[in-house]
Design a protein around this motif. Structure first.
Motif, PDB file in Angstrom:
ATOM      1  N   UNK A   2       0.795  -1.231   0.000  1.00 32.31           N
ATOM      2  CA  UNK A   2       0.000   0.000   0.000  1.00 32.31           C
ATOM      3  C   UNK A   2       0.827   1.281   0.000  1.00 32.31           C
ATOM      4  N   UNK A   3       2.035   1.237   0.519  1.00 32.24           N
ATOM      5  CA  UNK A   3       2.829   2.451   0.692  1.00 32.24           C
ATOM      6  C   UNK A   3       4.132   2.372  -0.096  1.00 32.24           C
ATOM      7  N   UNK A   4       4.873   3.483  -0.127  1.00 29.32           N
ATOM      8  CA  UNK A   4       6.161   3.494  -0.814  1.00 29.32           C
ATOM      9  C   UNK A   4       6.031   3.815  -2.291  1.00 29.32           C
ATOM     10  N   UNK A   5       7.112   3.575  -3.037  1.00 30.32           N
ATOM     11  CA  UNK A   5       7.224   4.049  -4.421  1.00 30.32           C
ATOM     12  C   UNK A   5       7.083   2.957  -5.473  1.00 30.32           C
ATOM     13  N   UNK A   6       6.774   1.730  -5.080  1.00 25.91           N
ATOM     14  CA  UNK A   6       6.694   0.660  -6.077  1.00 25.91           C
ATOM     15  C   UNK A   6       5.512   0.881  -7.015  1.00 25.91           C
ATOM     16  N   UNK A   7       5.623   0.303  -8.204  1.00 24.47           N
ATOM     17  CA  UNK A   7       4.551   0.382  -9.185  1.00 24.47           C
ATOM     18  C   UNK A   7       3.286  -0.216  -8.585  1.00 24.47           C
ATOM     19  N   UNK A   8       2.153   0.378  -8.882  1.00 27.54           N
ATOM     20  CA  UNK A   8       0.891  -0.075  -8.292  1.00 27.54           C
ATOM     21  C   UNK A   8       0.714  -1.581  -8.453  1.00 27.54           C
ATOM     22  N   UNK A   9       0.365  -2.231  -7.363  1.00 23.11           N
ATOM     23  CA  UNK A   9       0.032  -3.663  -7.322  1.00 23.11           C
ATOM     24  C   UNK A   9       1.220  -4.576  -7.628  1.00 23.11           C
ATOM     25  N   UNK A  10       2.430  -4.057  -7.529  1.00 21.38           N
ATOM     26  CA  UNK A  10       3.601  -4.878  -7.862  1.00 21.38           C
ATOM     27  C   UNK A  10       3.659  -6.126  -6.995  1.00 21.38           C
ATOM     28  N   UNK A  11       3.617  -5.980  -5.683  1.00 21.53           N
ATOM     29  CA  UNK A  11       3.746  -7.142  -4.801  1.00 21.53           C
ATOM     30  C   UNK A  11       2.468  -7.957  -4.768  1.00 21.53           C
ATOM     31  N   UNK A  12       1.343  -7.364  -5.162  1.00 24.74           N
ATOM     32  CA  UNK A  12       0.085  -8.112  -5.202  1.00 24.74           C
ATOM     33  C   UNK A  12       0.139  -9.247  -6.211  1.00 24.74           C
ATOM     34  N   UNK A  13       1.070  -9.171  -7.163  1.00 23.38           N
ATOM     35  CA  UNK A  13       1.242 -10.265  -8.112  1.00 23.38           C
ATOM     36  C   UNK A  13       1.578 -11.571  -7.396  1.00 23.38           C
ATOM     37  N   UNK A  14       2.221 -11.458  -6.229  1.00 21.40           N
ATOM     38  CA  UNK A  14       2.526 -12.628  -5.418  1.00 21.40           C
ATOM     39  C   UNK A  14       1.485 -12.832  -4.322  1.00 21.40           C
ATOM     40  N   UNK A  15       1.108 -11.747  -3.650  1.00 26.23           N
ATOM     41  CA  UNK A  15       0.198 -11.876  -2.505  1.00 26.23           C
ATOM     42  C   UNK A  15      -1.169 -12.398  -2.913  1.00 26.23           C
ATOM     43  N   UNK A  16      -1.605 -12.117  -4.125  1.00 24.69           N
ATOM     44  CA  UNK A  16      -2.930 -12.550  -4.593  1.00 24.69           C
ATOM     45  C   UNK A  16      -2.862 -13.769  -5.504  1.00 24.69           C
ATOM     46  N   UNK A  17      -1.696 -14.390  -5.588  1.00 24.51           N
ATOM     47  CA  UNK A  17      -1.503 -15.530  -6.496  1.00 24.51           C
ATOM     48  C   UNK A  17      -2.195 -16.775  -5.950  1.00 24.51           C
ATOM     49  N   UNK A  18      -2.790 -17.557  -6.835  1.00 25.95           N
ATOM     50  CA  UNK A  18      -3.566 -18.735  -6.422  1.00 25.95           C
ATOM     51  C   UNK A  18      -2.701 -19.831  -5.807  1.00 25.95           C
ATOM     52  N   UNK A  19      -1.416 -19.879  -6.136  1.00 29.19           N
ATOM     53  CA  UNK A  19      -0.546 -20.932  -5.594  1.00 29.19           C
ATOM     54  C   UNK A  19       0.260 -20.470  -4.386  1.00 29.19           C
ATOM     55  N   UNK A  20       0.087 -19.218  -3.971  1.00 29.88           N
ATOM     56  CA  UNK A  20       0.928 -18.636  -2.921  1.00 29.88           C
ATOM     57  C   UNK A  20       0.067 -18.206  -1.743  1.00 29.88           C
ATOM     58  N   UNK A  21       0.574 -18.407  -0.530  1.00 25.70           N
ATOM     59  CA  UNK A  21      -0.096 -17.912   0.670  1.00 25.70           C
ATOM     60  C   UNK A  21       0.780 -16.889   1.378  1.00 25.70           C
ATOM     61  N   UNK A  22       0.135 -15.954   2.040  1.00 30.50           N
ATOM     62  CA  UNK A  22       0.834 -14.908   2.777  1.00 30.50           C
ATOM     63  C   UNK A  22       0.618 -15.130   4.268  1.00 30.50           C
ATOM     64  N   UNK A  23       1.654 -15.530   5.022  1.00 29.12           N
ATOM     65  CA  UNK A  23       1.503 -15.779   6.455  1.00 29.12           C
ATOM     66  C   UNK A  23       1.311 -14.507   7.278  1.00 29.12           C
ATOM     67  N   UNK A  24       1.507 -13.338   6.670  1.00 27.01           N
ATOM     68  CA  UNK A  24       1.322 -12.048   7.344  1.00 27.01           C
ATOM     69  C   UNK A  24       2.117 -11.963   8.658  1.00 27.01           C
ATOM     70  N   UNK A  25       3.435 -12.097   8.609  1.00 26.40           N
ATOM     71  CA  UNK A  25       4.243 -11.977   9.829  1.00 26.40           C
ATOM     72  C   UNK A  25       4.216 -10.553  10.363  1.00 26.40           C
ATOM     73  N   UNK A  26       4.241 -10.422  11.679  1.00 26.36           N
ATOM     74  CA  UNK A  26       4.168  -9.113  12.316  1.00 26.36           C
ATOM     75  C   UNK A  26       5.200  -8.998  13.431  1.00 26.36           C
ATOM     76  N   UNK A  27       5.324  -7.790  13.961  1.00 21.11           N
ATOM     77  CA  UNK A  27       6.137  -7.555  15.148  1.00 21.11           C
ATOM     78  C   UNK A  27       5.586  -6.353  15.895  1.00 21.11           C
ATOM     79  N   UNK A  28       5.805  -6.340  17.204  1.00 25.24           N
ATOM     80  CA  UNK A  28       5.423  -5.179  18.010  1.00 25.24           C
ATOM     81  C   UNK A  28       6.442  -4.057  17.859  1.00 25.24           C
TER      82      UNK A  28
END
Length: 409
Positions: free
Chosen positions: A298-324
């Motif tokens: 959502x943020x930064x300078x990357x081309x729109x939806x660049x990383x969504x090519x992986x995050x929304x891919x049918x063969x790929x899952x996003x574990x959504x790692x976080x930190x405090x």
């Protein structure tokens, strides 16, 4: 239609641009690998991690020099982070390449296998190292500033060949004869690519690889089954002009893996590796896409939806790692972070000293046929164990944080 590899060779010979030799492997450490494999087989999970450790240096040979003794302060801190997390398969981005692989071996023997502040050592019998496009002179004025010189005119930005390279460490055997590298795949050979129109000449396009470093498919044998570590480090989508050549290249470097793991053979049919074999990963194979992708959803300078090519891919899952720690850092730093759309808990890079604010840049994305047990970002809050290793700018280790995922074997 021309043959891509033949055209690459011809162009390289004409320009005296060296094509890189077949990648070589660092020899396994002299220790009972069978015992190591036996111990690992008793574990129920496979911990996979990516870490942009900023172990890049200003001149060729400096990293080897720094790692030749066990006393480099930054390397000790990086090793301690790794020892605290103990990944089974680890990609390190921004690790300068040398043809004899001395840096990779020195970091292993002088730092990872030496306890840092009482931590358990991290033993990696298997290491994979291969060349990077960074710093290899192109012979062309790729940034169109009227001068052919410097890192910005290299095949991938770098002040010397191999700067900002990468290395894979593994506690499991690497299937050497099945590794594929894509260092020489040409950007123009990607169908419907995002190359900036009119920016590169035909001669420049004929020698410009897609990968600013390289893309590697490194299969690791885990309990008699392969898990493919798909590793890369796309160029930052900045440091260019209105043509957005770096943002566009970043987009297509990310797209490469999306096409490579596609369930449709036609989608990946155009891909060729450095040995001339075509096609992507076979259906049903287990894989993990790893690396600093230099793109936030959502943020930064990357081309729109660049990383969504992986995050929304049918063969790929996003574990959504976080930190405090990331949440705390965004609150303390403010600035651009206050205007971000994304939840700061997902941030993996601390860019407090720059305009974009903190971002999610580093990813470990398993295939859907792997079961995720747990995931996280090593970013402790102030005062927690390890917080002295992440720190604040100027950082004791890196401006990126180690990202890990535990997978059921």
């Amino acid at each position: 239609m021309r043959t891509p590899l033949a055209a690459t060779v011809a162009a390289a010979l004409a320009l005296s641009v060296p094509l890189m030799a077949t990648p070589a492997f660092s020899a396994p450490a002299e220790k009972p690998a069978a015992a190591t494999a036996s111990e690992k087989s008793q574990q129920e999970t496979l911990k996979v991690a990516t870490y942009n450790a900023s172990l890049n240096r200003n001149f060729e040979g400096q990293l080897v020099q720094d790692l030749s003794t066990p006393d480099n302060v930054q390397a000790k801190a990086v090793a301690e982070v790794i020892q605290m997390n103990q990944p089974d398969v680890l990609l390190i981005n921004e690790f300068d390449y040398d043809s004899e692989h001395r840096a990779a071996d020195l970091f292993r023997t002088n730092y990872l296998e030496v306890s840092q502040n009482g931590q358990d050592i991290a033993e990696y019998p298997y290491v994979y190292v291969a060349p990077s496009n960074t710093g290899i002179p192109s012979g062309f004025d790729l940034n169109n500033n009227g001068v052919v010189s410097g890192g910005d005119d290299a095949l991938g930005f770098g002040l010397f060949p191999g700067q900002y390279g990468m290395v894979v460490y593994s506690k499991y055997p690497i299937l050497e004869d099945q590794v594929r590298t894509f260092q020489n795949f040409l950007w123009e050979d990607m169908p419907n690519n995002a190359m900036p129109e009119g920016w590169y000449t035909d001669e420049e396009s004929a020698i410009l690889p897609l990968s600013s470093k390289s893309h590697w498919d490194v299969p690791v044998q885990v309990d008699n089954k392969a898990v493919h570590a798909l590793v890369s480090h796309p160029t930052p989508p900045t440091f260019d002009g209105a043509e957005d050549r770096n943002g566009r290249r970043n987009h297509d470097e990310i797209r490469f893996w999306a096409d490579y793991v596609s369930s449709f053979k036609k989608t990946s049919a155009y891909i060729y590796d450095d040995n001339g074999s075509f096609g992507g990963l076979k259906a049903g194979e287990r894989f993990v896409i790893m690396g600093d992708q230099n793109a936030d959803p959502l943020d930064g300078d990357s081309l729109d939806l660049a990383i969504d090519q992986l995050l929304d891919h049918k063969r790929i899952q996003d574990p959504l790692p976080t930190s405090k720690g990331a949440v705390e850092a965004a609150e303390l730093q403010g600035g651009a972070n206050a205007t971000h759309l994304a939840d700061p808990a997902y941030d993996t890079a601390d860019f407090a000293d720059g305009a974009p604010g903190n971002l999610r840049a580093d990813y470990v994305l398993p295939s859907r046929n792997l079961v995720v047990e747990e995931a996280g970002v090593f970013w402790p809050t102030q005062g927690e164990p390890g917080s002295e290793l992440t720190g604040v700018y100027p950082f004791p280790t890196s401006d990126h944080r180690l990202v890990w995922v535990d997978l059921k074997k």
